[in-house]
Design a protein around this motif. Structure first.
Motif, PDB file in Angstrom:
ATOM      1  N   ALA A  96       0.774  -1.010  -0.090  1.00  0.00           N
ATOM      2  CA  ALA A  96      -0.103   0.030   0.016  1.00  0.00           C
ATOM      3  C   ALA A  96       0.769   1.343   0.127  1.00  0.00           C
ATOM      4  O   ALA A  96       0.520   2.466  -0.757  1.00  0.00           O
ATOM      5  CB  ALA A  96      -0.747   0.059   1.263  1.00  0.00           C
ATOM      6  N   LEU A  97       2.042   1.069   0.790  1.00  0.00           N
ATOM      7  CA  LEU A  97       2.792   2.417   0.851  1.00  0.00           C
ATOM      8  C   LEU A  97       3.509   2.586  -0.462  1.00  0.00           C
ATOM      9  O   LEU A  97       3.574   3.785  -1.002  1.00  0.00           O
ATOM     10  CB  LEU A  97       3.933   2.191   2.075  1.00  0.00           C
ATOM     11  N   VAL A  98       3.924   1.264  -1.082  1.00  0.00           N
ATOM     12  CA  VAL A  98       4.493   1.604  -2.431  1.00  0.00           C
ATOM     13  C   VAL A  98       3.586   2.551  -3.410  1.00  0.00           C
ATOM     14  O   VAL A  98       4.083   3.129  -4.334  1.00  0.00           O
ATOM     15  CB  VAL A  98       5.116   0.218  -2.931  1.00  0.00           C
ATOM     16  N   MET A  99       2.447   1.845  -3.366  1.00  0.00           N
ATOM     17  CA  MET A  99       1.533   2.236  -4.306  1.00  0.00           C
ATOM     18  C   MET A  99       0.839   4.014  -4.029  1.00  0.00           C
ATOM     19  O   MET A  99      -0.111   4.338  -4.635  1.00  0.00           O
ATOM     20  CB  MET A  99       0.349   1.333  -4.471  1.00  0.00           C
ATOM     21  N   GLY A 100       1.497   4.338  -3.001  1.00  0.00           N
ATOM     22  CA  GLY A 100       1.258   5.828  -3.026  1.00  0.00           C
ATOM     23  C   GLY A 100      -0.064   6.171  -1.610  1.00  0.00           C
ATOM     24  O   GLY A 100      -0.346   6.932  -1.827  1.00  0.00           O
ATOM     25  N   ALA A 101      -0.061   5.178  -0.665  1.00  0.00           N
ATOM     26  CA  ALA A 101      -0.971   5.423   0.283  1.00  0.00           C
ATOM     27  C   ALA A 101      -0.429   6.528   1.183  1.00  0.00           C
ATOM     28  O   ALA A 101      -1.448   7.236   1.837  1.00  0.00           O
ATOM     29  CB  ALA A 101      -1.019   3.940   1.215  1.00  0.00           C
ATOM     30  N   ARG A 102       0.881   6.688   1.389  1.00  0.00           N
ATOM     31  CA  ARG A 102       1.218   7.866   2.001  1.00  0.00           C
ATOM     32  C   ARG A 102       0.515   9.175   1.605  1.00  0.00           C
ATOM     33  O   ARG A 102       0.055   9.992   2.589  1.00  0.00           O
ATOM     34  CB  ARG A 102       2.810   8.169   2.072  1.00  0.00           C
ATOM     35  N   GLU A 103      -0.059   9.576   0.662  1.00  0.00           N
ATOM     36  CA  GLU A 103      -0.419  10.761   0.279  1.00  0.00           C
ATOM     37  C   GLU A 103      -2.120  10.615   0.273  1.00  0.00           C
ATOM     38  O   GLU A 103      -2.742  11.802   0.466  1.00  0.00           O
ATOM     39  CB  GLU A 103      -0.255  10.920  -1.197  1.00  0.00           C
ATOM     40  N   GLN A 104      -2.615   9.488   0.021  1.00  0.00           N
ATOM     41  CA  GLN A 104      -3.996   9.274  -0.301  1.00  0.00           C
ATOM     42  C   GLN A 104      -4.911   8.486   0.889  1.00  0.00           C
ATOM     43  O   GLN A 104      -6.171   8.478   0.549  1.00  0.00           O
ATOM     44  CB  GLN A 104      -4.348   8.851  -1.641  1.00  0.00           C
ATOM     45  N   MET A 105      -4.219   8.049   1.886  1.00  0.00           N
ATOM     46  CA  MET A 105      -5.195   7.069   2.745  1.00  0.00           C
ATOM     47  C   MET A 105      -4.452   7.450   4.191  1.00  0.00           C
ATOM     48  O   MET A 105      -3.367   7.889   4.320  1.00  0.00           O
ATOM     49  CB  MET A 105      -4.830   5.489   2.499  1.00  0.00           C
ATOM     50  N   ASN A 106      -5.592   7.290   5.294  1.00  0.00           N
ATOM     51  CA  ASN A 106      -4.887   7.495   6.449  1.00  0.00           C
ATOM     52  C   ASN A 106      -4.488   5.919   6.905  1.00  0.00           C
ATOM     53  O   ASN A 106      -4.743   5.005   6.288  1.00  0.00           O
ATOM     54  CB  ASN A 106      -6.025   8.064   7.429  1.00  0.00           C
ATOM     55  N   MET A 151      -4.582  -0.076   7.190  1.00  0.00           N
ATOM     56  CA  MET A 151      -4.538  -1.331   7.920  1.00  0.00           C
ATOM     57  C   MET A 151      -5.664  -2.215   7.293  1.00  0.00           C
ATOM     58  O   MET A 151      -5.571  -3.466   7.396  1.00  0.00           O
ATOM     59  CB  MET A 151      -4.744  -1.174   9.517  1.00  0.00           C
ATOM     60  N   ARG A 152      -6.817  -1.700   7.130  1.00  0.00           N
ATOM     61  CA  ARG A 152      -7.980  -2.328   6.541  1.00  0.00           C
ATOM     62  C   ARG A 152      -7.456  -3.113   5.292  1.00  0.00           C
ATOM     63  O   ARG A 152      -7.852  -4.043   5.201  1.00  0.00           O
ATOM     64  CB  ARG A 152      -8.923  -1.129   6.271  1.00  0.00           C
ATOM     65  N   TRP A 153      -6.831  -2.206   4.671  1.00  0.00           N
ATOM     66  CA  TRP A 153      -6.264  -2.889   3.184  1.00  0.00           C
ATOM     67  C   TRP A 153      -5.004  -4.161   3.655  1.00  0.00           C
ATOM     68  O   TRP A 153      -5.410  -5.206   2.985  1.00  0.00           O
ATOM     69  CB  TRP A 153      -5.484  -1.996   2.428  1.00  0.00           C
TER      70      TRP A 153
END
Lengths: 144, 124
Positions: A44-54, A59-61
């Protein structure tokens, strides 16, 4: 000697019958679930979660990398989240978790149901439950 | 099957096994809680419709989230302790210390989760 069996090494104990194989499977599948959840988190972090997800959505993912778990977030493009790679990861996590969980339920049931017929019935139910949960889960993962 | 229990369930619950017994019972409660949650969650997603939406509204409730987080985190952290001790049997000599370490990990992690859940529920 028998009271000390818990402190023997894995090799000396001998994994010969089904129950002892499931005993080691429970431990190893726990480690596998840790690895798969960590894998989902890093993905998730590699796919850009830092910008778009809390963090809660990450964790849900991670607990089940299925695309429906990120639909409510601000991720602009859901395609990388729903490719076969993540569907396979989700399937692996599902199958490991269902096997671990259903075996756990059998272990709990064995503490209270001690007759031979009752235990056979519990095992029959567990096989039905394991098959149906796995199939329903796979259907959800591969069609969502 | 030669297994025969000579104690009643109520006696079993009053058994003072202290730390290890407490982790055993909480591990079992956590496992049952998760099994129930995941079974209903898969069924709700599979069937969908109004029933599925109703079940999802329960899952978004903060009280439910506090309970399920206890189940998941305790089962995961206690399970990791059991796995480490069982795969490296020499460590079983130190199982009481391992339980203290486990609580030292579980309490801060769970506290942060409860804080975040309540904080969000109150309008974060």
């Amino acid at each position: 000697m028998t009271t000390k069996s818990r402190t023997l090494s894995i090799k000396q104990r001998g994994l010969t019958n089904f129950e002892s194989i499931m005993w080691i499977f429970t431990r190893l599948s726990a480690l596998a679930m840790y690895a798969l959840i960590l894998f989902g988190m890093i993905g998730a972090l590699v796919m850009g979660a830092r910008e778009q997800m809390n963090f809660a959505d990450v964790m849900r993912w991670a607990f089940m990398p299925n695309v429906t778990h990120v639909q409510s977030t601000e991720v602009p493009d859901l395609n990388p989240w729903s490719n076969p790679f993540w569907k396979l990861t989700a399937s692996a996590l599902l199958l490991v978790a269902v096997a671990h969980g259903v075996h756990g339920l059998v272990v709990i049931a064995d503490d209270y149901i001690t007759s031979e017929g009752g235990r056979k019935f519990v095992r029959l139910l567990s096989i039905i439950m394991m098959a149906s949960m796995s199939l329903m889960g796979l259907y959800i993962i591969w069609t969502s | 099957m030669g297994l025969k229990r000579n104690v009643s369930l109520s006696t079993g619950l009053r058994y003072k096994g202290q730390g290890p017994m407490l982790t055993f019972i909480l591990h079992r409660i956590g496992g049952l809680g998760m099994a129930l949650f995941i079974t209903i969650h898969i069924l709700a997603s599979f069937l969908g419709g109004k029933g599925g939406a109703f079940v999802n509204s329960i899952y978004e409730n903060w009280v439910f989230q506090i309970v399920i987080f206890f189940c998941v985190l305790f089962h995961a952290i206690n399970g990791l302790r059991i796995t480490i001790l069982d795969l490296f049997p020499k460590l079983i000599d130190h199982h009481r210390e391992a339980i203290w370490i486990e609580w030292a990990v579980f309490i801060p992690v769970y506290s942060i989760c409860v804080f975040v859940i309540v904080n969000t529920a109150l309008g974060g």
